[in-house]
Design a protein around this motif. Structure first.
Motif, short mmCIF file in Angstrom:
data_model
loop_
_atom_site.label_atom_id
_atom_site.label_comp_id
_atom_site.label_asym_id
_atom_site.label_seq_id
_atom_site.Cartn_x
_atom_site.Cartn_y
_atom_site.Cartn_z
N HIS A 1 11.87 -7.51 8.66
CA HIS A 1 10.68 -7.82 9.46
C HIS A 1 10.34 -9.30 9.41
O HIS A 1 10.75 -10.01 8.49
N LYS B 1 7.39 -3.09 -2.38
CA LYS B 1 6.36 -3.48 -1.42
C LYS B 1 6.45 -2.67 -0.13
O LYS B 1 7.31 -2.90 0.70
N GLU C 1 4.19 -2.28 3.09
CA GLU C 1 3.11 -3.05 3.68
C GLU C 1 2.84 -2.57 5.10
O GLU C 1 3.66 -1.87 5.70
N GLN D 1 12.76 -11.26 6.63
CA GLN D 1 12.73 -10.81 5.24
C GLN D 1 12.74 -9.30 5.10
O GLN D 1 12.59 -8.57 6.10
N HIS E 1 11.69 -6.17 1.85
CA HIS E 1 11.16 -5.93 0.50
C HIS E 1 11.84 -4.73 -0.14
O HIS E 1 12.18 -3.77 0.56
ZN ZN Z 1 6.74 -8.68 4.30
#
Ligand code: ZN
Length: 311
Positions: free
Chosen positions: A173, A114, A116, A96, A98
């Motif tokens: 990631h 996002k 993270e 995925q 973001h």
């Molecule tokens: Zn993630």
């Protein structure tokens, strides 16, 4: 000390790749054997945690944010900025990426993007995660996706307990099976899935978001160092980015913090002890409100703590 620490009832998520380590490791009352996420400190509508501390019992974190902003030093953003999660990957998460704030604002109804980061709480021997890709141009990236050449495209790197990993927006990631992390992130739930191993969730394939993923991926891949944290330095800076700062405290006897911040999120990830005389132990997460004053951690424990960026 008239201010109280704010504790919350976590929100658990059953997910196709989730496991049951949160019960064994953290003693949580998990809802299923596929419990993938614990939203421990969250004001997001998809998992708004309810306060269990005396003065504010029953209020959600978003309600506290909207009506008692003084608890948060009158911090000037329209929503609570951070989200703390535990992720237990019994199986691989989807691959995925973001979006950042700018893209999410336009394409996701004003959501935050996002950023993270992960602190590896525990992992099986020879565990790994996916961070980044090997394409040198957008054409190459798109072609490799369209031809399903994921093995060639993605970068897989080994991880160990105590590693810290930054995932900036636009970074491909995935957490692989056997890895458990504490995640500190922006208050956002926008994920673009590129590949989900063709597996079924409730009998269906989960939706992919190939076009949006292609839009937001950063090419070439950002250099993402995996950083092995120390077990000895009392206070270790893990990240100071545009949205938040994250620190690790290695409490052997006492660690003192000035705590001159609007508010602070705290997770006890190992051991037990006290904060200013209040008992805390592994698995507890709380917010230190504005005006609480200097902090004194005592005992034998590992703490991950985050603060919002200066606006
Ligand atoms: Zn993630």
């Amino acid at each position: 000390m008239d201010k109280e620490l704010l504790f919350f009832k976590p929100v658990f998520k059953t997910l196709v790749w989730g496991g049951n380590k949160m019960r064994d490791e953290f003693g949580y009352d998990i809802p299923s054997e596929n419990t993938g996420e614990c939203w421990a400190i969250s004001a997001h509508k998809n998992g708004d945690a309810v306060c269990v501390s005396n003065g504010y019992k029953g209020m959600t974190l978003s309600e506290l944010w909207d009506t008692k902003r003084e608890l948060f030093g009158n911090y000037g953003s329209d929503r609570f900025p951070l989200l703390t999660k535990i992720i237990d990957a019994a199986d691989d998460l989807s691959i995925q990426v973001h979006p950042d704030d700018e893209y999410a604002k336009v394409h996701e109804n004003g959501s935050y993007g996002k950023e993270e980061c992960w602190y590896v709480l525990d992992c099986d021997k020879d565990s790994s995660v996916i961070i980044g890709h090997n394409a040198n141009s957008k054409e190459e990236f798109d072609r490799m996706i369209d031809e399903g050449r994921f093995e060639e495209l993605i970068r897989e790197v080994p991880v160990h307990k105590g590693d810290f990993i930054r995932i900036a927006p636009g970074t491909i990631h995935s957490i692989k099976g056997g890895v458990m992390v504490l995640e500190t992130q922006q208050n956002s739930d926008i994920t673009y899935r590129l590949y989900d191993y063709n597996r079924l969730s409730n009998g269906k394939l989960r939706e992919l978001h190939i076009d949006k993923a292609k839009d937001v991926v950063v090419i070439p891949t950002p250099e993402n160092a995996i950083y092995a944290t120390s077990a000895n330095r009392p206070v270790e800076t893990l990240i100071e980015c545009k949205y938040f700062s994250v620190y690790k405290l290695n409490v052997k006897e006492t660690v003192n913090l000035d705590n001159d911040v609007p508010f602070r999120l705290v997770s006890v990830v190992e051991g037990a002890g006290k904060i200013n005389g209040t008992d805390i132990k592994k698995g507890m997460h709380f917010i230190v409100p504005s005006g609480f004053g200097a902090l004194s951690f005592t005992g034998d424990m590992t703490i991950i703590t985050s603060v919002p960026a200066n606006l």
